[in-house]
Design a protein around this motif. Structure first.
Motif, PDB file in Angstrom:
ATOM      1  N   ALA A   1      57.937  20.343 142.157  1.00 26.99           N
ATOM      2  CA  ALA A   1      59.090  20.377 142.857  1.00 26.99           C
ATOM      3  C   ALA A   1      59.761  21.454 142.953  1.00 26.99           C
ATOM      4  O   ALA A   1      60.317  21.816 144.109  1.00 26.99           O
ATOM      5  CB  ALA A   1      59.822  19.281 141.658  1.00 26.99           C
ATOM      6  N   ASN A   2      59.563  22.434 142.458  1.00 29.04           N
ATOM      7  CA  ASN A   2      59.871  23.372 142.681  1.00 29.04           C
ATOM      8  C   ASN A   2      59.436  24.098 144.007  1.00 29.04           C
ATOM      9  O   ASN A   2      59.189  24.732 144.760  1.00 29.04           O
ATOM     10  CB  ASN A   2      59.954  24.377 141.193  1.00 29.04           C
ATOM     11  CG  ASN A   2      60.791  24.435 140.832  1.00 29.04           C
ATOM     12  OD1 ASN A   2      62.196  23.345 140.757  1.00 29.04           O
ATOM     13  ND2 ASN A   2      60.490  24.066 139.229  1.00 29.04           N
ATOM     14  N   THR A   3      57.670  23.819 143.325  1.00 30.58           N
ATOM     15  CA  THR A   3      56.650  24.393 144.425  1.00 30.58           C
ATOM     16  C   THR A   3      56.478  23.458 145.591  1.00 30.58           C
ATOM     17  O   THR A   3      56.694  24.290 146.918  1.00 30.58           O
ATOM     18  CB  THR A   3      55.454  23.792 143.909  1.00 30.58           C
ATOM     19  OG1 THR A   3      55.049  24.346 142.450  1.00 30.58           O
ATOM     20  CG2 THR A   3      53.875  24.808 145.122  1.00 30.58           C
ATOM     21  N   TYR A   4      56.837  22.618 145.976  1.00 29.24           N
ATOM     22  CA  TYR A   4      57.520  22.034 147.172  1.00 29.24           C
ATOM     23  C   TYR A   4      58.257  23.107 148.183  1.00 29.24           C
ATOM     24  O   TYR A   4      57.772  22.574 148.789  1.00 29.24           O
ATOM     25  CB  TYR A   4      57.475  19.980 146.574  1.00 29.24           C
ATOM     26  CG  TYR A   4      57.806  19.340 147.752  1.00 29.24           C
ATOM     27  CD1 TYR A   4      56.342  18.833 148.271  1.00 29.24           C
ATOM     28  CD2 TYR A   4      58.835  19.377 149.035  1.00 29.24           C
ATOM     29  CE1 TYR A   4      56.061  17.585 149.838  1.00 29.24           C
ATOM     30  CE2 TYR A   4      58.764  18.365 149.678  1.00 29.24           C
ATOM     31  CZ  TYR A   4      58.005  18.019 150.300  1.00 29.24           C
ATOM     32  OH  TYR A   4      57.958  16.754 151.252  1.00 29.24           O
ATOM     33  N   TYR A   5      59.312  22.642 146.526  1.00 27.81           N
ATOM     34  CA  TYR A   5      60.458  23.534 147.337  1.00 27.81           C
ATOM     35  C   TYR A   5      60.285  24.497 148.087  1.00 27.81           C
ATOM     36  O   TYR A   5      60.988  25.053 149.042  1.00 27.81           O
ATOM     37  CB  TYR A   5      61.977  23.828 146.293  1.00 27.81           C
ATOM     38  CG  TYR A   5      63.624  24.310 146.973  1.00 27.81           C
ATOM     39  CD1 TYR A   5      64.513  23.708 147.798  1.00 27.81           C
ATOM     40  CD2 TYR A   5      63.305  25.975 146.415  1.00 27.81           C
ATOM     41  CE1 TYR A   5      65.385  24.110 147.973  1.00 27.81           C
ATOM     42  CE2 TYR A   5      64.587  26.131 146.968  1.00 27.81           C
ATOM     43  CZ  TYR A   5      65.289  25.240 147.966  1.00 27.81           C
ATOM     44  OH  TYR A   5      66.810  26.060 148.226  1.00 27.81           O
ATOM     45  N   ALA A   6      59.841  25.318 147.106  1.00 28.71           N
ATOM     46  CA  ALA A   6      59.396  27.255 147.862  1.00 28.71           C
ATOM     47  C   ALA A   6      57.959  27.153 148.810  1.00 28.71           C
ATOM     48  O   ALA A   6      58.269  28.008 149.435  1.00 28.71           O
ATOM     49  CB  ALA A   6      58.681  27.980 146.428  1.00 28.71           C
ATOM     50  N   THR A   7      57.019  26.079 149.056  1.00 28.41           N
ATOM     51  CA  THR A   7      56.100  26.327 149.516  1.00 28.41           C
ATOM     52  C   THR A   7      56.072  25.127 150.978  1.00 28.41           C
ATOM     53  O   THR A   7      55.365  25.708 151.644  1.00 28.41           O
ATOM     54  CB  THR A   7      55.201  26.261 149.152  1.00 28.41           C
ATOM     55  OG1 THR A   7      54.154  24.492 148.367  1.00 28.41           O
ATOM     56  CG2 THR A   7      54.544  27.312 147.703  1.00 28.41           C
ATOM     57  N   VAL A   8      56.620  24.392 151.383  1.00 30.94           N
ATOM     58  CA  VAL A   8      57.022  23.279 152.246  1.00 30.94           C
ATOM     59  C   VAL A   8      57.382  23.645 153.414  1.00 30.94           C
ATOM     60  O   VAL A   8      56.574  23.034 154.629  1.00 30.94           O
ATOM     61  CB  VAL A   8      56.409  21.838 151.360  1.00 30.94           C
ATOM     62  CG1 VAL A   8      56.521  20.642 152.137  1.00 30.94           C
ATOM     63  CG2 VAL A   8      55.811  21.663 150.587  1.00 30.94           C
ATOM     64  N   HIS A   9      58.629  23.887 152.960  1.00 31.80           N
ATOM     65  CA  HIS A   9      59.341  24.393 154.089  1.00 31.80           C
ATOM     66  C   HIS A   9      59.618  24.752 155.899  1.00 31.80           C
ATOM     67  O   HIS A   9      58.678  24.008 156.722  1.00 31.80           O
ATOM     68  CB  HIS A   9      61.102  24.966 153.088  1.00 31.80           C
ATOM     69  CG  HIS A   9      61.788  25.081 154.353  1.00 31.80           C
ATOM     70  ND1 HIS A   9      62.822  23.715 155.309  1.00 31.80           N
ATOM     71  CD2 HIS A   9      62.728  25.884 154.680  1.00 31.80           C
ATOM     72  CE1 HIS A   9      63.758  24.589 156.039  1.00 31.80           C
ATOM     73  NE2 HIS A   9      64.034  25.761 155.029  1.00 31.80           N
ATOM     74  N   PHE A  10      58.537  25.892 155.086  1.00 27.96           N
ATOM     75  CA  PHE A  10      58.799  26.266 156.474  1.00 27.96           C
ATOM     76  C   PHE A  10      57.241  26.038 156.983  1.00 27.96           C
ATOM     77  O   PHE A  10      56.864  25.931 158.413  1.00 27.96           O
ATOM     78  CB  PHE A  10      58.627  27.962 156.223  1.00 27.96           C
ATOM     79  CG  PHE A  10      60.026  28.919 156.115  1.00 27.96           C
ATOM     80  CD1 PHE A  10      60.318  28.853 157.840  1.00 27.96           C
ATOM     81  CD2 PHE A  10      60.336  29.225 155.227  1.00 27.96           C
ATOM     82  CE1 PHE A  10      61.889  29.529 158.043  1.00 27.96           C
ATOM     83  CE2 PHE A  10      61.892  29.889 155.259  1.00 27.96           C
ATOM     84  CZ  PHE A  10      62.960  29.478 156.873  1.00 27.96           C
ATOM     85  N   PRO A  11      56.058  26.102 155.799  1.00 30.48           N
ATOM     86  CA  PRO A  11      54.686  25.735 156.401  1.00 30.48           C
ATOM     87  C   PRO A  11      54.180  24.803 157.528  1.00 30.48           C
ATOM     88  O   PRO A  11      53.720  24.274 158.256  1.00 30.48           O
ATOM     89  CB  PRO A  11      54.301  26.292 155.706  1.00 30.48           C
ATOM     90  CG  PRO A  11      54.436  27.586 154.603  1.00 30.48           C
ATOM     91  CD  PRO A  11      55.954  27.036 154.988  1.00 30.48           C
ATOM     92  N   ALA A  12      55.230  23.233 156.505  1.00 34.56           N
ATOM     93  CA  ALA A  12      55.382  21.749 157.073  1.00 34.56           C
ATOM     94  C   ALA A  12      56.105  21.978 158.568  1.00 34.56           C
ATOM     95  O   ALA A  12      55.494  21.850 159.972  1.00 34.56           O
ATOM     96  CB  ALA A  12      55.836  20.888 156.776  1.00 34.56           C
ATOM     97  N   THR A  13      57.795  22.412 159.285  1.00 34.08           N
ATOM     98  CA  THR A  13      57.615  23.177 160.180  1.00 34.08           C
ATOM     99  C   THR A  13      56.772  23.858 161.213  1.00 34.08           C
ATOM    100  O   THR A  13      56.488  22.857 162.932  1.00 34.08           O
ATOM    101  CB  THR A  13      59.429  23.829 160.099  1.00 34.08           C
ATOM    102  OG1 THR A  13      59.872  22.642 159.223  1.00 34.08           O
ATOM    103  CG2 THR A  13      59.676  23.513 161.409  1.00 34.08           C
ATOM    104  N   LEU A  14      56.351  24.823 160.822  1.00 35.33           N
ATOM    105  CA  LEU A  14      55.707  25.561 162.108  1.00 35.33           C
ATOM    106  C   LEU A  14      54.291  25.081 162.724  1.00 35.33           C
ATOM    107  O   LEU A  14      54.480  24.537 163.279  1.00 35.33           O
ATOM    108  CB  LEU A  14      55.300  26.686 161.048  1.00 35.33           C
ATOM    109  CG  LEU A  14      56.160  27.625 161.232  1.00 35.33           C
ATOM    110  CD1 LEU A  14      55.874  29.034 160.188  1.00 35.33           C
ATOM    111  CD2 LEU A  14      56.347  28.346 162.498  1.00 35.33           C
ATOM    112  N   LEU A  15      53.425  24.131 161.661  1.00 33.74           N
ATOM    113  CA  LEU A  15      52.289  23.892 161.508  1.00 33.74           C
ATOM    114  C   LEU A  15      53.025  22.428 162.374  1.00 33.74           C
ATOM    115  O   LEU A  15      51.723  21.598 162.851  1.00 33.74           O
ATOM    116  CB  LEU A  15      51.951  22.975 159.777  1.00 33.74           C
ATOM    117  CG  LEU A  15      50.234  21.342 160.755  1.00 33.74           C
ATOM    118  CD1 LEU A  15      49.610  22.589 161.386  1.00 33.74           C
ATOM    119  CD2 LEU A  15      49.916  21.443 159.001  1.00 33.74           C
ATOM    120  N   PHE A  16      53.794  21.398 162.364  1.00 32.20           N
ATOM    121  CA  PHE A  16      54.608  20.310 162.897  1.00 32.20           C
ATOM    122  C   PHE A  16      54.684  21.078 164.431  1.00 32.20           C
ATOM    123  O   PHE A  16      53.957  20.288 165.572  1.00 32.20           O
ATOM    124  CB  PHE A  16      56.247  20.156 162.825  1.00 32.20           C
ATOM    125  CG  PHE A  16      56.622  19.214 163.503  1.00 32.20           C
ATOM    126  CD1 PHE A  16      56.354  17.899 164.517  1.00 32.20           C
ATOM    127  CD2 PHE A  16      57.807  19.738 163.866  1.00 32.20           C
ATOM    128  CE1 PHE A  16      56.911  17.529 164.800  1.00 32.20           C
ATOM    129  CE2 PHE A  16      57.962  19.547 164.981  1.00 32.20           C
ATOM    130  CZ  PHE A  16      58.432  18.045 165.063  1.00 32.20           C
TER     131      PHE A  16
END
Length: 274
Positions: free
Chosen positions: A85-100
């Motif tokens: 959960a901590n990893t998801y919070y730290a790493t998914v936010h920006f990359p997922a939006t940029l990939l989108f």
């Protein structure tokens, strides 16, 4: 998870709707820099942030919202789960939006322009609220009894001393752009595709909501407020309609400028001369 082979809303990408790449890169980077500088400008309001945190916590209890501790208790049952959960919070936010945004830019240019505008409007509204209403997250408020899972179990994106954290404004909990951006990613992909599996994109904001609450980085109210802001942005910035596809005109023939059989008017004239 992006299925480039799914049946699109537009059969083929409309390259005429795709903005210049360099301009878009500069625009996105510029917006990100402005956002980071704005959050830094809102930093340092320690006493006000904690007063507001107490008000938010009391309001949630007054309206009988479920305690954030319920979600955290589920995550803390397994150390691997809380670490994920901590990893998801730290790493998914920006990359997922940029990939989108990158995928929309290449495959759905019209949807890209619309999504970028909505995200920019949402982020601007959130930044204004960060300035007007600094808020300490629940992991900092002793009354919540919650654990700062990032500091205890790792990884974390925040410094040990929130008031002097030079990398992020830890008092910008209201509203949650983690949740707001994840909802827009799901909405944008659902609108831009036609595969029957597209509704699974809603798992992204669902996981994000559980993570931001379970790690004690956000209150339920942070997600409710950003959802309201996103609803206003979507209502104000509607997806533009596609131009109707017109059937191609027939090529003129070398003789008479027409194709096919002799025109009816010519046939009538020929019959009249008999």
């Amino acid at each position: 998870m992006i299925d480039a082979g799914s049946e699109p809303a537009d059969r083929e990408p409309d390259s005429s709707a795709r903005p210049p790449l360099v301009r878009e890169l500069l625009l996105v980077v510029g917006l990100f820099v402005i956002y980071k500088l704005g959050r830094q400008a809102a930093n340092g309001h320690v006493e006000e942030a904690f007063r507001n945190a107490g008000k938010v916590w009391d309001f949630e209890r007054a309206v009988h919202l479920p305690g954030e501790g319920v979600v955290q208790g589920l995550l803390l049952r397994d150390e691997t789960l809380i670490h994920l959960a901590n990893t998801y919070y730290a790493t998914v936010h920006f990359p997922a939006t940029l990939l989108f945004l990158a995928w929309l830019y290449w495959r759905r240019p019209r949807h890209y322009v619309w999504s970028r505008r909505v995200l920019a409007a949402l982020t601007g509204a959130a930044l204004a609220l960060h300035l007007l209403f600094p808020l300490a997250p629940p992991r900092m408020l002793a009354a919540t009894g919650l654990v700062d899972t990032g500091q205890v179990y790792g990884p974390t994106v925040y410094g040990d001393t929130p008031a002097t954290d030079s990398m992020a404004n830890q008092f910008a909990a209201m509203p949650s752009l983690h949740f707001g951006w994840s909802v827009m990613v799901a909405v944008g992909l659902i609108v831009a595709t036609r595969t029957r599996w597209r509704w699974l994109w809603l798992l992204h904001p669902l996981f994000t909501l559980l993570v931001i609450v379970g790690t004690a980085n956000h209150y339920w109210l942070d997600s409710i407020v950003v959802s309201a802001l996103l609803a206003v942005a979507l209502a104000a910035l509607r997806m533009p309609r596609a131009e109707p596809v017109r059937a191609p005109l027939p090529w003129p023939s070398a003789v008479g400028g027409r194709t096919g059989a002799q025109p009816a008017s010519g046939y009538a004239r020929a019959g009249a001369g008999r």
